[in-house]
Scaffold this active site. Sequence first.
Site, PDB file in Angstrom:
ATOM      1  N   GLU A 170       0.839  -1.204   0.000  1.00 24.59           N
ATOM      2  CA  GLU A 170       0.000   0.000   0.000  1.00 24.59           C
ATOM      3  C   GLU A 170       0.873   1.253   0.000  1.00 24.59           C
ATOM      4  O   GLU A 170       0.605   2.219  -0.713  1.00 24.59           O
ATOM      5  CB  GLU A 170      -0.919   0.005   1.236  1.00 24.59           C
ATOM      6  CG  GLU A 170      -2.033  -1.012   1.144  1.00 24.59           C
ATOM      7  CD  GLU A 170      -2.742  -1.251   2.476  1.00 24.59           C
ATOM      8  OE1 GLU A 170      -3.918  -1.642   2.430  1.00 24.59           O
ATOM      9  OE2 GLU A 170      -2.126  -1.046   3.557  1.00 24.59           O
ATOM     10  N   CYS A 189      44.182 -23.321 -11.992  1.00 24.23           N
ATOM     11  CA  CYS A 189      43.728 -23.372 -10.605  1.00 24.23           C
ATOM     12  C   CYS A 189      44.739 -24.130  -9.746  1.00 24.23           C
ATOM     13  O   CYS A 189      45.113 -25.252 -10.078  1.00 24.23           O
ATOM     14  CB  CYS A 189      42.356 -24.036 -10.539  1.00 24.23           C
ATOM     15  SG  CYS A 189      41.813 -24.320  -8.851  1.00 24.23           S
ATOM     16  N   CYS A 209      35.834 -28.442  -8.716  1.00 26.98           N
ATOM     17  CA  CYS A 209      37.159 -28.147  -8.166  1.00 26.98           C
ATOM     18  C   CYS A 209      37.202 -28.505  -6.680  1.00 26.98           C
ATOM     19  O   CYS A 209      36.357 -28.048  -5.905  1.00 26.98           O
ATOM     20  CB  CYS A 209      37.470 -26.666  -8.356  1.00 26.98           C
ATOM     21  SG  CYS A 209      38.901 -26.108  -7.426  1.00 26.98           S
ATOM     22  N   ASP A 238       3.983   1.477  -1.105  1.00 30.30           N
ATOM     23  CA  ASP A 238       4.636   1.597  -2.414  1.00 30.30           C
ATOM     24  C   ASP A 238       3.708   2.205  -3.454  1.00 30.30           C
ATOM     25  O   ASP A 238       4.136   2.969  -4.319  1.00 30.30           O
ATOM     26  CB  ASP A 238       5.111   0.225  -2.903  1.00 30.30           C
ATOM     27  CG  ASP A 238       6.284  -0.280  -2.065  1.00 30.30           C
ATOM     28  OD1 ASP A 238       6.883   0.542  -1.349  1.00 30.30           O
ATOM     29  OD2 ASP A 238       6.581  -1.487  -2.122  1.00 30.30           O
ATOM     30  N   TYR A 268      28.026  17.705  14.036  1.00 29.20           N
ATOM     31  CA  TYR A 268      28.893  18.071  15.153  1.00 29.20           C
ATOM     32  C   TYR A 268      29.238  19.557  15.257  1.00 29.20           C
ATOM     33  O   TYR A 268      29.910  19.946  16.202  1.00 29.20           O
ATOM     34  CB  TYR A 268      30.171  17.245  15.156  1.00 29.20           C
ATOM     35  CG  TYR A 268      30.895  17.148  13.818  1.00 29.20           C
ATOM     36  CD1 TYR A 268      31.390  18.273  13.191  1.00 29.20           C
ATOM     37  CD2 TYR A 268      31.077  15.908  13.215  1.00 29.20           C
ATOM     38  CE1 TYR A 268      32.045  18.173  11.981  1.00 29.20           C
ATOM     39  CE2 TYR A 268      31.739  15.795  11.999  1.00 29.20           C
ATOM     40  CZ  TYR A 268      32.212  16.933  11.389  1.00 29.20           C
ATOM     41  OH  TYR A 268      32.852  16.830  10.192  1.00 29.20           O
ATOM     42  N   LYS A 316      35.733  10.899  17.127  1.00 30.58           N
ATOM     43  CA  LYS A 316      36.100  11.426  15.816  1.00 30.58           C
ATOM     44  C   LYS A 316      35.685  10.386  14.791  1.00 30.58           C
ATOM     45  O   LYS A 316      36.284   9.315  14.690  1.00 30.58           O
ATOM     46  CB  LYS A 316      37.598  11.696  15.738  1.00 30.58           C
ATOM     47  CG  LYS A 316      37.996  12.377  14.435  1.00 30.58           C
ATOM     48  CD  LYS A 316      39.457  12.798  14.469  1.00 30.58           C
ATOM     49  CE  LYS A 316      39.846  13.662  13.282  1.00 30.58           C
ATOM     50  NZ  LYS A 316      39.534  13.101  11.985  1.00 30.58           N
ATOM     51  N   CYS A 367      42.947 -27.594  -8.640  1.00 34.50           N
ATOM     52  CA  CYS A 367      42.550 -28.683  -9.517  1.00 34.50           C
ATOM     53  C   CYS A 367      43.265 -28.634 -10.862  1.00 34.50           C
ATOM     54  O   CYS A 367      43.112 -29.538 -11.683  1.00 34.50           O
ATOM     55  CB  CYS A 367      41.034 -28.678  -9.731  1.00 34.50           C
ATOM     56  SG  CYS A 367      40.462 -27.242 -10.662  1.00 34.50           S
ATOM     57  N   GLU A 369      33.948  14.293  21.780  1.00 35.05           N
ATOM     58  CA  GLU A 369      33.104  13.528  20.851  1.00 35.05           C
ATOM     59  C   GLU A 369      33.972  12.508  20.137  1.00 35.05           C
ATOM     60  O   GLU A 369      35.153  12.759  19.906  1.00 35.05           O
ATOM     61  CB  GLU A 369      32.517  14.468  19.780  1.00 35.05           C
ATOM     62  CG  GLU A 369      31.627  15.541  20.342  1.00 35.05           C
ATOM     63  CD  GLU A 369      31.327  16.649  19.326  1.00 35.05           C
ATOM     64  OE1 GLU A 369      31.667  16.504  18.124  1.00 35.05           O
ATOM     65  OE2 GLU A 369      30.760  17.658  19.742  1.00 35.05           O
ATOM     66  N   LYS A 379      44.177  11.662  18.104  1.00 35.71           N
ATOM     67  CA  LYS A 379      44.041  10.449  17.291  1.00 35.71           C
ATOM     68  C   LYS A 379      44.441   9.206  18.078  1.00 35.71           C
ATOM     69  O   LYS A 379      45.372   9.256  18.875  1.00 35.71           O
ATOM     70  CB  LYS A 379      44.961  10.561  16.065  1.00 35.71           C
ATOM     71  CG  LYS A 379      44.569  11.650  15.090  1.00 35.71           C
ATOM     72  CD  LYS A 379      43.453  11.177  14.210  1.00 35.71           C
ATOM     73  CE  LYS A 379      43.443  11.847  12.858  1.00 35.71           C
ATOM     74  NZ  LYS A 379      44.388  11.425  11.903  1.00 35.71           N
ATOM     75  N   CYS A 419      38.200 -19.984 -10.936  1.00 32.50           N
ATOM     76  CA  CYS A 419      38.339 -21.359 -11.417  1.00 32.50           C
ATOM     77  C   CYS A 419      36.976 -21.787 -11.945  1.00 32.50           C
ATOM     78  O   CYS A 419      35.970 -21.666 -11.257  1.00 32.50           O
ATOM     79  CB  CYS A 419      38.772 -22.272 -10.275  1.00 32.50           C
ATOM     80  SG  CYS A 419      38.589 -24.017 -10.685  1.00 32.50           S
ATOM     81  N   ASP A 447      35.242   8.436  11.448  1.00 30.78           N
ATOM     82  CA  ASP A 447      36.109   8.279  10.285  1.00 30.78           C
ATOM     83  C   ASP A 447      35.247   8.182   9.029  1.00 30.78           C
ATOM     84  O   ASP A 447      34.963   7.112   8.521  1.00 30.78           O
ATOM     85  CB  ASP A 447      36.980   7.030  10.449  1.00 30.78           C
ATOM     86  CG  ASP A 447      38.144   7.034   9.488  1.00 30.78           C
ATOM     87  OD1 ASP A 447      38.388   8.083   8.865  1.00 30.78           O
ATOM     88  OD2 ASP A 447      38.792   5.986   9.350  1.00 30.78           O
ATOM     89  N   SER A 456      39.764  22.516   9.286  1.00 25.08           N
ATOM     90  CA  SER A 456      40.109  21.174   9.751  1.00 25.08           C
ATOM     91  C   SER A 456      40.674  21.304  11.167  1.00 25.08           C
ATOM     92  O   SER A 456      40.593  22.370  11.766  1.00 25.08           O
ATOM     93  CB  SER A 456      41.050  20.481   8.774  1.00 25.08           C
ATOM     94  OG  SER A 456      42.357  20.893   8.995  1.00 25.08           O
TER      95      SER A 456
END
Length: 672
Positions: free
Chosen positions: A36, A410, A433, A38, A228, A118, A413, A116, A316, A428, A120, A83
């Site tokens: 419904e 391979c 194998c 959608d 932040y 940091k 095998c 807080e 860090k 392979c 990444d 920064s």
Amino acid sequence: MDRETAQKQIVKLVGEIQRHNRLYYQEDRPELTDTEYDTLFRELQELEECFPDLAPPDSPTGRVGGAPLDRFIPVRHRRPMLSLENALDESDLHEFDERIRRFLGMTSGEIDYVCEPKMDGLAVELVYEEGILSTGATRGDGITGEEVTRNLKTVRNIPLRLNRPTPPPLLELRGEIYLPLAPFQKLNQEREENGEPPFANPRNAAAGAIRQLDSRITARRPLSLFCYAPGEVEGHTFTSQTDFLATIAAWGLPVNPLAQKVVGTAGVIDYFREMAAGRDALPYEIDGVVIKVDSYALQQELGEKTRSPRWAIAWKFPPRQAITRVESIVPSVGRTGVVTPVANLKPVEVSGVTVSRATLHNWEELEKKDIRVGDTVVVERAGDVIPAVVRVLTEHRTGAELPVHPPLCCPACGSAIARITDEVALRCLNLACPAQIREAIIHFASRTAMDIDGMGDRYVDQLLSLDLVRTVADLYTLTRDDFMQFQRMGEKLAENLLTAIQGSKQRELGRFIYALGIRHVGAQTAKLLAAAFGTIENLAAATVEELLSVREVGPQVAQSIRSCFDNPHNQEVIARLLAAGVSPFTTAKQVGGKFTGKTFVFTGSLTRFTRDGAKALVEQEGGHAAGSISGKTDYVVAGSDAGSKLNKALSLGVKVISEAEFLSLVEGTEQP
Ligand code: IVH
């Protein structure tokens, strides 16, 4: 439809969809079925396509992305995005604190800081005008970034409209976009299976997703944001970082709940230690702690240098890296036949974990990094369980190092290996194998799959070398005499192995589906498929369309399931398994399930499941998933940006667990 009617209909649909989003995501009491919902959504999409200028800026259709762009438009930040200077140890922190006190002429007393994690990820800026998200941009060089509004709108926890009553006329915010670890690992696994080079870390994956010209691709990565810092703001004054975080959280913006006000350097050091100890348990990668003077009046007084403010510093964590030697590089064949180079390393400890092997991902990467046997290398654990070789320390080369070339056939095998079109991986092509069969059997017997206790690599290797098994179905016809041919095998041990094999005939359907090792079908997806189809026969007969109706199944997964069941060899193996007495069962709403009598409430955004998926898991185990917290709630599962419900849970004394802890309960590694 005429313009006026369209306009009215769009306004009506937007309002309705926003209401249903709120009911679903925030209040946990949906009124519509997925279908419904959608239907409403598609109707809005179609109207907006016919009348693009009538689409409101906060239309929920913005969440799914749109047709690809040719290029990004540069945007100048109203204020530069600075920064941070780095601190590497306690003495750097003390210097920072002393510099601030000197600058402010303080002779006694302590500074209040906000600490807080940091994150990444990558820095972005969001602009809200009259409470509506108008622009989003990357940091770029700090002065000019790229406009990526459409991509940012697909990030689920970024509100398109702020909560009333008080958002100011102009609110610029800075924050970090990140990809949590679980989807990062899943993404990399998929990429490796498809022969695409994996991302080195979640940051690269997040940055790649945000810089996609096709926002529909961004929409498929479960990115998340923590805000932040403010940028330019008109019509509101924040007095401190604490005030800022609390205020924007009330407007509906995501802030990291781990942010904390502390007193002086002693407080900062405690916080840093706590985060360093807890970082491995977080569902996302952090690379340190950011320390900010809390008071905005003091921040203003301190001001900034050209590239960074005087009032903040990033402390860090030491990198999770170590230096060691490559002892050998061997090709290894995975369950899907992909042949990858693996480096055997002189064992070395990397932040508490001994590392002796590292995947080199693929042969192109090996060549690019020019890693040779005998090389001294830097290894890193980067938000991934499998360590990686970062680079070679070429200054340590003696000339005796040996380059390694991709195998022509391979290693297991001897049959042909090929580079599949569009893939970087070598594969392979021999379905029989032994290396692929070995991995498939180990996977089948593993704890999350059929859980055949004791059947590890060692016994699987012996079964293969004695030619006692060729497919997983052969496990069920093994006899005591077969096992007695093994080296160092006793009657009792053989008996135990046979009992374990017999016992594995009764397993949940989800485990059985997972055990088949269908590409792209992990343990979670397998459980959802089991809940949706009920029997292996139904699943095997399902059309791609029917498969796609399962929430977590996309076109690639659906196609992979179909090809698995269409393969005559697989059909035969499954038929033989069933004939041997393997009878997978479903525990749908089973009395006696793990969660019988237990009530769960989910809150915040989940990264590993959809709401429906999580609820299905609870119900499968006989539990109940409720919409709101009461005295009867046993567990609250808190996602990354859990809001007011979390407070309610804490005040009622209800147990709050993370998504990872919920997963351990489901998988049975912990008891409820
Ligand atoms: S504050 C002027 N807080 O670290 C202050 N930055 O090395 C602006 N970062 O570019 C930054 N988590 O991308 C701040 N809690 C946090 C952060 C954070 C991650 C990133 C940010 C910034 C970089 C500076």
